[in-house]
Design a protein around this motif. Structure first.
Motif, PDB file in Angstrom:
ATOM      1  N   LEU A  44       0.835  -1.203   0.000  1.00  0.00           N
ATOM      2  CA  LEU A  44       0.000   0.000   0.000  1.00  0.00           C
ATOM      3  C   LEU A  44       0.871   1.255   0.000  1.00  0.00           C
ATOM      4  CD1 LEU A  44      -2.762   1.379   0.251  1.00  0.00           C
ATOM      5  CD2 LEU A  44      -2.576   1.104   2.737  1.00  0.00           C
ATOM      6  N   PHE A  45       1.891   1.268   0.860  1.00  0.00           N
ATOM      7  CA  PHE A  45       2.781   2.424   0.908  1.00  0.00           C
ATOM      8  C   PHE A  45       3.534   2.599  -0.404  1.00  0.00           C
ATOM      9  CE2 PHE A  45       3.090   1.721   5.749  1.00  0.00           C
ATOM     10  CZ  PHE A  45       1.951   2.499   5.942  1.00  0.00           C
ATOM     11  N   ALA A  46       3.869   1.479  -1.063  1.00  0.00           N
ATOM     12  CA  ALA A  46       4.564   1.562  -2.348  1.00  0.00           C
ATOM     13  C   ALA A  46       3.680   2.232  -3.393  1.00  0.00           C
ATOM     14  CB  ALA A  46       4.969   0.167  -2.817  1.00  0.00           C
ATOM     15  N   ALA A  47       2.393   1.897  -3.394  1.00  0.00           N
ATOM     16  CA  ALA A  47       1.465   2.525  -4.339  1.00  0.00           C
ATOM     17  C   ALA A  47       1.338   4.020  -4.053  1.00  0.00           C
ATOM     18  CB  ALA A  47       0.104   1.843  -4.254  1.00  0.00           C
ATOM     19  N   VAL A  48       1.239   4.364  -2.775  1.00  0.00           N
ATOM     20  CA  VAL A  48       1.149   5.779  -2.398  1.00  0.00           C
ATOM     21  C   VAL A  48       2.429   6.515  -2.785  1.00  0.00           C
ATOM     22  CG1 VAL A  48       0.946   7.374  -0.454  1.00  0.00           C
ATOM     23  CG2 VAL A  48      -0.488   5.332  -0.544  1.00  0.00           C
ATOM     24  N   ALA A  49       3.580   5.850  -2.589  1.00  0.00           N
ATOM     25  CA  ALA A  49       4.859   6.472  -2.940  1.00  0.00           C
ATOM     26  C   ALA A  49       4.950   6.738  -4.438  1.00  0.00           C
ATOM     27  CB  ALA A  49       6.010   5.574  -2.489  1.00  0.00           C
ATOM     28  N   GLU A  50       4.461   5.806  -5.253  1.00  0.00           N
ATOM     29  CA  GLU A  50       4.447   6.025  -6.695  1.00  0.00           C
ATOM     30  C   GLU A  50       3.623   7.245  -7.050  1.00  0.00           C
ATOM     31  OE1 GLU A  50       5.917   4.392  -9.309  1.00  0.00           O
ATOM     32  OE2 GLU A  50       7.065   3.193  -7.883  1.00  0.00           O
ATOM     33  N   LEU A  51       2.492   7.398  -6.375  1.00  0.00           N
ATOM     34  CA  LEU A  51       1.620   8.548  -6.630  1.00  0.00           C
ATOM     35  C   LEU A  51       2.292   9.849  -6.196  1.00  0.00           C
ATOM     36  CD1 LEU A  51      -1.141   9.828  -7.313  1.00  0.00           C
ATOM     37  CD2 LEU A  51      -1.882   9.235  -5.001  1.00  0.00           C
ATOM     38  N   MET A  52       2.858   9.856  -4.991  1.00  0.00           N
ATOM     39  CA  MET A  52       3.430  11.079  -4.439  1.00  0.00           C
ATOM     40  C   MET A  52       4.700  11.513  -5.179  1.00  0.00           C
ATOM     41  SD  MET A  52       1.247  11.847  -2.213  1.00  0.00           S
ATOM     42  CE  MET A  52       2.084  13.225  -1.438  1.00  0.00           C
ATOM     43  N   SER A  53       5.406  10.555  -5.783  1.00  0.00           N
ATOM     44  CA  SER A  53       6.644  10.898  -6.478  1.00  0.00           C
ATOM     45  C   SER A  53       6.411  11.438  -7.881  1.00  0.00           C
ATOM     46  CB  SER A  53       7.568   9.683  -6.548  1.00  0.00           C
ATOM     47  OG  SER A  53       6.953   8.640  -7.304  1.00  0.00           O
ATOM     48  N   GLN A  55       5.107  14.032 -10.762  1.00  0.00           N
ATOM     49  CA  GLN A  55       5.091  15.490 -10.788  1.00  0.00           C
ATOM     50  C   GLN A  55       3.683  16.051 -10.771  1.00  0.00           C
ATOM     51  OE1 GLN A  55       7.469  16.623 -14.180  1.00  0.00           O
ATOM     52  NE2 GLN A  55       9.409  16.214 -13.126  1.00  0.00           N
ATOM     53  N   GLN A  56       2.742  15.328 -11.350  1.00  0.00           N
ATOM     54  CA  GLN A  56       1.341  15.761 -11.365  1.00  0.00           C
ATOM     55  C   GLN A  56       0.504  14.636 -10.773  1.00  0.00           C
ATOM     56  OE1 GLN A  56       1.043  16.630 -15.637  1.00  0.00           O
ATOM     57  NE2 GLN A  56       1.005  18.819 -15.142  1.00  0.00           N
ATOM     58  N   ALA A  57       0.361  14.672  -9.458  1.00  0.00           N
ATOM     59  CA  ALA A  57      -0.265  13.562  -8.747  1.00  0.00           C
ATOM     60  C   ALA A  57      -1.706  13.337  -9.173  1.00  0.00           C
ATOM     61  CB  ALA A  57      -0.192  13.805  -7.238  1.00  0.00           C
ATOM     62  N   VAL A  58      -2.470  14.398  -9.340  1.00  0.00           N
ATOM     63  CA  VAL A  58      -3.890  14.244  -9.695  1.00  0.00           C
ATOM     64  C   VAL A  58      -4.027  13.612 -11.076  1.00  0.00           C
ATOM     65  CG1 VAL A  58      -6.043  15.473 -10.135  1.00  0.00           C
ATOM     66  CG2 VAL A  58      -4.577  16.175  -8.229  1.00  0.00           C
ATOM     67  N   ARG A  59      -3.231  14.104 -12.031  1.00  0.00           N
ATOM     68  CA  ARG A  59      -3.273  13.527 -13.376  1.00  0.00           C
ATOM     69  C   ARG A  59      -2.804  12.079 -13.364  1.00  0.00           C
ATOM     70  NH1 ARG A  59       0.149  15.753 -18.633  1.00  0.00           N
ATOM     71  NH2 ARG A  59      -0.515  14.096 -20.077  1.00  0.00           N
ATOM     72  N   TYR A  60      -1.746  11.804 -12.606  1.00  0.00           N
ATOM     73  CA  TYR A  60      -1.222  10.437 -12.496  1.00  0.00           C
ATOM     74  C   TYR A  60      -2.304   9.494 -11.972  1.00  0.00           C
ATOM     75  CZ  TYR A  60       1.905   6.645 -10.969  1.00  0.00           C
ATOM     76  OH  TYR A  60       2.518   5.430 -10.780  1.00  0.00           O
ATOM     77  N   LEU A  61      -3.005   9.938 -10.950  1.00  0.00           N
ATOM     78  CA  LEU A  61      -4.051   9.107 -10.365  1.00  0.00           C
ATOM     79  C   LEU A  61      -5.200   8.908 -11.344  1.00  0.00           C
ATOM     80  CD1 LEU A  61      -5.196   7.622  -7.908  1.00  0.00           C
ATOM     81  CD2 LEU A  61      -6.122   9.806  -7.109  1.00  0.00           C
ATOM     82  N   ARG A  62      -5.596   9.967 -12.039  1.00  0.00           N
ATOM     83  CA  ARG A  62      -6.713   9.868 -12.980  1.00  0.00           C
ATOM     84  C   ARG A  62      -6.381   8.911 -14.118  1.00  0.00           C
ATOM     85  NH1 ARG A  62      -7.159  14.856 -13.868  1.00  0.00           N
ATOM     86  NH2 ARG A  62      -5.954  14.964 -15.810  1.00  0.00           N
ATOM     87  N   GLU A  63      -5.146   8.960 -14.613  1.00  0.00           N
ATOM     88  CA  GLU A  63      -4.763   8.106 -15.738  1.00  0.00           C
ATOM     89  C   GLU A  63      -4.658   6.633 -15.342  1.00  0.00           C
ATOM     90  OE1 GLU A  63      -1.116   9.822 -16.986  1.00  0.00           O
ATOM     91  OE2 GLU A  63      -2.064  11.325 -18.295  1.00  0.00           O
ATOM     92  N   ARG A  64      -4.455   6.379 -14.060  1.00  0.00           N
ATOM     93  CA  ARG A  64      -4.268   4.998 -13.602  1.00  0.00           C
ATOM     94  C   ARG A  64      -5.421   4.509 -12.743  1.00  0.00           C
ATOM     95  NH1 ARG A  64       0.056   7.584 -14.732  1.00  0.00           N
ATOM     96  NH2 ARG A  64       1.937   6.526 -15.545  1.00  0.00           N
ATOM     97  N   LEU A  65      -6.504   5.250 -12.730  1.00  0.00           N
ATOM     98  CA  LEU A  65      -7.649   4.861 -11.911  1.00  0.00           C
ATOM     99  C   LEU A  65      -8.218   3.520 -12.367  1.00  0.00           C
ATOM    100  CD1 LEU A  65      -9.254   5.896  -9.516  1.00  0.00           C
ATOM    101  CD2 LEU A  65     -10.837   6.990 -11.123  1.00  0.00           C
ATOM    102  N   GLY A  66      -8.244   3.304 -13.672  1.00  0.00           N
ATOM    103  CA  GLY A  66      -8.750   2.033 -14.185  1.00  0.00           C
ATOM    104  C   GLY A  66      -7.889   0.862 -13.757  1.00  0.00           C
TER     105      GLY A  66
END
Length: 614
Positions: A44-53, A55-66
């Motif tokens: 879980l922390f690894a997934a969060v770390a990928e998101l936080m690292s 540059q554009q966290a919101v876009r990163y999350l939106r593109e990988r939501l699926g």
């Protein structure tokens, strides 16, 4: 593997890899122990770390939501049923939670960190003198194997020099493992830091387990990955420039840990032995470091790294292959496969006696107590029906009523509560306990107020076997009066349920007198066939009655009378029963934990809602 698949799935936005991650991660979670819980937290922390690292966290999350949704749905589908059944058992078990004070007794004593590089600093490979039950009361739930962290002098050198002193442990791509290493270290130190106590109180699931030292598995994983990064960085970039604060931290921490281990060893007169081990490990670290430094030029670094890796592997093989910590002589467990001598004679005598009972239509149970460790599992291996064994988790009511103890080799763990105050008590008879297999004479067994009537079948040493008369049949019929007195599904309004009332008092009152009598036995019941998970019974009776089966009541069992589903009743606190109409009938009990009815009952139990039946 799970960590790699997680990173690949997020990087490539691949649903196929996401499913692969879900399968592997579910396999980790289904370990259903504290190590599995901590590894799931790491993922879980690894997934969060990928998101936080990013540059554009919101876009990163939106593109990988699926992709994240695929992971969640696939993983949830794989986990929901086994986790529901696990929680169902935990709800009914004897130990669904741990006390903080007990858990802290499983902390890693700080000086044990020295074993990372110095394998025998506490005599672990000879005669252990380090922290544990014998030497440190505050960590008496640890032992030499749990306190042994040997990672290797060579890898430890790489981490301290290249990672800490050189600062490469905190470079991008390394920080997750560095944080994991630090957090798992704080966790496994338990009582010696504030971290574990806070985690125990506020992190869901931690209070279900004991032994903070379980985090050593996560610590070792982080250590291996981080050291691999350090060596790979050496090959690519060479030797790092030492950082003053990092160098000070590496040197001072190493000296403090090794010095405390030597000081602890001095308590038992082993200071010289511990110092000798530390000097040898230090020498290996200096040689490895000097070699890598000498080969720091680019063309030679890859070959140097390969040789250092081989040295690290050789070190691990030398100390850990076929060690007494992870391997024992086959002869120690011969009784489980090919017993010989007196043990073989004892087993043959007991199995002949059990076979004779079976020919008479009886189904005897056995209790094995006070014999060696391998005998803990002998009943399971030989197919005996036993009242005890090596079983840390048991159905809670059974544990309270029978009190067999966690490990049957330790006689002191066998208790005799009010509900089971002797081997000839009503509960023992209802269980069908017929044979005692002991490591000493019955009269030496502490806790018995009087000796039960018994027949000595074999006098040891090493094994004593007794036959206890008076066991009740595994299955029998009760008439109207006996049925109403026995069943628990028709309690007066306001009467406590079996899970709420004091178990010992309830069983003592219900089982204080035998339930078999000529007036309450209107028919005949006979077991036609029995196997794990299935019992078939034939009954003949002149009137309606209650069929009593002296097997444990537990969710997931279903019953059929002549092929028609019939509700199972709880009787005499522990056992299963059925209402059977007059006449001749064929009755089948089947254990079907994956049935929709049982899964619904498990979900209701988890949610705290009343269940609609068994």
């Amino acid at each position: 593997m799970a960590l790699l698949l997680l990173q690949l799935a997020l990087e490539k936005r691949s649903h196929a890899i996401a499913v692969g991650f879900a399968i592997v991660a579910s396999g980790v979670a289904l370990g259903r122990n504290q190590v599995a819980l901590l590894l799931c937290a790491l993922l879980l922390f690894a997934a969060v770390a990928e998101l936080m690292s990013s540059q554009q966290a919101v876009r990163y999350l939106r593109e990988r939501l699926g992709v994240l949704t695929t992971m969640a749905v696939a993983g949830g589908a794989l986990l929901i049923v086994p986790m529901l059944l696990t929680l169902q058992f935990a709800h009914l078990s004897n130990r669904p939670a741990e006390l903080l004070d007990d858990a802290l007794r499983g902390s890693l004593y700080p000086a044990n960190l020295a074993t990372l590089a110095v394998p025998n600093i506490f005599g672990t490979h000879s005669s252990y003198w380090g922290p544990g039950a014998a030497a440190s009361a505050e960590v008496d739930l640890t032992d030499d194997s749990g306190n042994y962290l040997f990672f290797g002098a060579v890898p430890t050198c790489l981490l301290l020099w290249l990672g800490v002193a050189g600062g490469r442990a905190w470079q991008p791509g390394r920080r997750l493992m560095t944080c994991t290493l630090a957090i798992s270290c704080l966790f496994m130190l338990g009582r010696y830091t504030l971290f574990y106590g806070l985690a125990f109180q506020f992190v869901p699931g931690i209070d279900l387990f004991r032994r903070p030292t379980d985090a050593s598995f996560v610590f070792g994983i982080a250590l291996a990955i981080l050291t691999g990064h350090c060596l790979a960085d050496y090959v690519r970039e060479g030797v790092p420039q030492l950082r003053p604060l990092g160098t000070l931290a590496a040197v001072s921490a190493s000296l403090a840990v090794v010095s405390s281990a030597i000081a602890f060893s001095a308590r038992t007169g082993h200071a010289l032995d511990a110092t000798r081990g530390a000097v040898i490990a230090g020498t290996i670290m200096l040689i490895a470091g000097a070699f890598l430094f000498a080969m720091r030029r680019h063309p030679a670094r890859a070959a140097a790294a390969a040789l250092v890796t081989l040295a690290a592997v050789a070190e691990l093989l030398w100390w850990n292959t076929a060690s007494r910590l992870n391997a024992e002589p086959w002869d120690s467990y011969a009784v489980l496969e090919t017993p010989t001598g007196a043990e073989a004679a004892a087993i043959a005598l007991l199995e002949n006696a059990i076979a004779a009972e079976h020919r008479r239509g009886a189904n005897p149970r056995v209790e094995v107590l006070g014999l060696g460790g391998p005998w803990q599992n002998l009943a399971m291996v030989r197919g005996w029906e036993a009242t005890n064994g090596y079983n840390p988790l048991r159905i809670g009511l059974y544990d309270h009523l029978v009190s067999p103890g966690e490990q049957n080799w330790d006689v002191s763990q066998r208790q005799f509560p009010l509900s089971f105050n002797n081997y000839d008590c009503s509960l023992a008879k209802a269980l069908g306990l017929t044979y005692l297999v002991l490591g000493s004479p019955l009269e030496r067994l502490s806790g018995l107020s009087t000796l039960p009537p018994s027949e000595l079948l074999l006098s040891g040493p090493p094994v004593w076997i007794y036959r206890i008369p008076g066991a009740m049949p595994r299955v029998h019929m009760l008439g109207e009066f006996g049925a109403e007195a026995t069943r628990l599904d028709r309690r007066p309004r306001g009467e406590a349920s079996p899970d709420q009332a004091p178990a010992e008092a309830q069983a003592a009152s219900r089982l204080s007198t035998p339930l078999l009598s000529t007036e309450s036995s209107p028919g005949i019941a006979k077991i036609v066939s029995a196997a794990p998970g299935r019992v078939e019974i034939a009954t003949t009776s002149a009137s309606r009655g209650l069929l009593m089966l002296h097997d444990l009541y537990y969710p997931g069992w279903m019953a059929e009378i002549d092929g028609k589903a019939t509700p199972i009743l709880r009787a005499d606190v522990l056992f299963r029963a059925l209402e059977v109409p007059a006449g001749t009938h064929h009755i089948t009990f089947r254990f079907v934990p994956f049935s929709l009815g049982n899964l619904r009952a498990a979900l209701n139990a988890v949610l705290g809602r009343p269940s609609g039946g068994s």
